[in-house]
Scaffold this motif. Structure first.
Motif, PDB file in Angstrom:
ATOM      1  N   ARG A   1       7.624 -10.977  11.814  1.00 27.35           N
ATOM      2  CA  ARG A   1       8.662 -10.985  10.798  1.00 27.35           C
ATOM      3  C   ARG A   1       9.952 -11.523  11.412  1.00 27.35           C
ATOM      4  O   ARG A   1      10.513 -10.901  12.300  1.00 27.35           O
ATOM      5  N   VAL A   2      10.379 -12.691  10.959  1.00 28.03           N
ATOM      6  CA  VAL A   2      11.604 -13.315  11.461  1.00 28.03           C
ATOM      7  C   VAL A   2      12.677 -13.110  10.399  1.00 28.03           C
ATOM      8  O   VAL A   2      12.557 -13.598   9.281  1.00 28.03           O
ATOM      9  N   VAL A   3      13.713 -12.358  10.740  1.00 30.98           N
ATOM     10  CA  VAL A   3      14.700 -11.929   9.758  1.00 30.98           C
ATOM     11  C   VAL A   3      16.033 -12.629   9.997  1.00 30.98           C
ATOM     12  O   VAL A   3      16.631 -12.507  11.067  1.00 30.98           O
ATOM     13  N   CYS A   4      16.492 -13.347   8.991  1.00 29.63           N
ATOM     14  CA  CYS A   4      17.765 -14.066   9.089  1.00 29.63           C
ATOM     15  C   CYS A   4      18.898 -13.259   8.469  1.00 29.63           C
ATOM     16  O   CYS A   4      18.683 -12.461   7.554  1.00 29.63           O
ATOM     17  N   THR A   5      20.102 -13.490   8.952  1.00 27.84           N
ATOM     18  CA  THR A   5      21.300 -12.847   8.430  1.00 27.84           C
ATOM     19  C   THR A   5      22.393 -13.895   8.251  1.00 27.84           C
ATOM     20  O   THR A   5      22.230 -15.062   8.635  1.00 27.84           O
TER      21      THR A   5
END
Length: 401
Positions: A363-367
């Motif tokens: 899971r690659v989570v961007c902000t």
């Protein structure tokens, strides 16, 4: 066998440690700023945080928490129903209700505790609970508590309103609670809320939507329900403060009578200390910032789309929806854990789907903090390691998935 024998026999994490693939409990040595954080003596690009709007390092949010500690101390030291209630709590609840357009809100000391408490307090003997089969563990555990009090619990096929309708058609009672996530934490997919609302209205069921991963991102910050045009038709909404609201705790929003009932019957309200002053003030400051930014598209969404397109071009199996979470699928646990370790060794820290979920997902989570230059560096790592990540990853140690 004594009770603790199962603990002594538990070898799963030992195998991961022996293989050098243990991914859990990383010890960050500082804050998440500019898309990066210090880990093990190095600065890594942190793509494992759900701080979608990058508010945990916002000076207004930090200042609000510091001011609250200076004025109220570090803890309320008791349940809100007795001596642990602050004006900070009531002010945050009123602002939450106003922002999300509900009559009332009730805050809890943890997001997990919110779903656990609401489901188990509302459903009991003679009631039925229907969960999306991939609903968050907090909803599942709340349903288990409700089941212990006599409720019947069922799971409908993931994101399948037709399967829910079939179950409700055969239900023995019309006293039914339906629970789903608005945006699923597992892979970022958005629930078909328009259809779910229509089914629940048709059968007189009460719908609860967990908006943990929709708040701050979709619908001018108000979540998937607003984004999909069903606001005002979802009787129960829950959210956590640990994603876009950059704090701890959670809340339920509903009509005033329901909230008053929960306020006086939830065991977690009666037997748990109230949310700390710092966490309450931080969440409120973050909410004010979300209100200020409501008209602007979250940069996290554009960042995720940029990353998603690049990874697909490189040949990765990428899923998910249109939000900040970019799930990358691998063929096995071994490939997944190896990929996680290899990326971390090259300065990219990612997340892993919960072990009880069926897919092997990175899971690659961007902000909002993941600017194009930061993401281009990440894409460069994925490109340089492409053959290792997608090819036959070398077995480390004796780990067997």
């Amino acid at each position: 066998m004594d009770l603790l024998e199962k603990c002594r026999a538990y070898k799963r994490v030992d195998d991961l440690r022996d293989a050098g693939l243990y991914p859990f409990f990383p010890s960050f040595q500082g804050p998440f700023e500019g898309g990066r954080a210090p880990l093990d003596g190095a600065t890594v690009c942190k793509l494992s945080s759900c701080d979608y709007r990058a508010l945990s390092s916002d000076l207004h949010v930090i200042g609000a928490a510091q001011d609250a500690v200076a004025l109220y101390g570090t803890s309320v030291s008791g349940p809100r129903v007795l001596g642990g209630n602050l004006d900070l709590h009531s002010e945050l609840e009123a602002d939450l209700a106003g922002f999300f357009d509900y009559e009332a809100a009730l805050i809890f000391p943890a997001g997990y505790l919110t779903n656990l408490s609401v489901v188990s307090s509302l459903a009991g003997h003679g009631d039925q609970v229907f969960l999306d089969e991939r609903a968050h563990a907090s909803l599942v555990d709340g349903a288990r508590l409700a089941q212990a009090c006599g409720a019947e619990v069922h799971q409908f096929a993931h994101a399948r309103p037709d399967d829910l309708a079939r179950m409700l058609e055969g239900a023995q009672t019309r006293s039914a609670l339906v629970a789903t996530e608005g945006v699923f934490s597992h892979d970022g997919e958005m629930a078909p809320l328009e259809e779910l609302v229509a089914v629940c209205e048709g059968y007189g069921a009460t719908l609860l939507v967990d908006e943990d991963h929709g708040v701050g991102v979709f619908g001018a910050g108000r979540g998937a329900s607003r984004h999909l045009g069903v606001e005002g038709r979802v009787p129960l909404m829950t959210l956590t403060f640990s994603t876009a609201l950059a704090s701890q705790g959670g809340a339920v929003l509903a009509d005033a009578r329901t909230v008053d009932y929960l306020r006086h019957t939830c065991r977690s309200q009666i037997y748990s200390a109230g949310l700390s002053p710092a966490d309450t003030a931080a969440a409120h400051a973050a909410l004010r910032e979300l209100r200020r930014r409501a008209a602007a598209e979250p940069e996290a969404v554009a960042a995720a789309e940029h990353l998603r397109r690049a990874l697909v071009t490189l040949g990765y199996q990428v899923g998910g929806g249109i939000g900040p979470l970019v799930p990358v699928r691998f063929s096995s646990d071994l490939a997944l854990f190896s990929a996680h370790r290899l990326l971390a060794e090259h300065g990219v820290h990612t997340d892993i789907a919960a072990p009880d979920q069926p897919d092997c997902l990175l899971r690659v989570v961007c902000t909002d903090a993941h600017t194009p230059d930061v993401l281009d560096a990440v894409i460069g790592v994925f490109a340089n390691l492409r053959n290792d990540l997608l090819g036959s990853l070398q077995r480390r140690g004796e780990f067997t998935p």
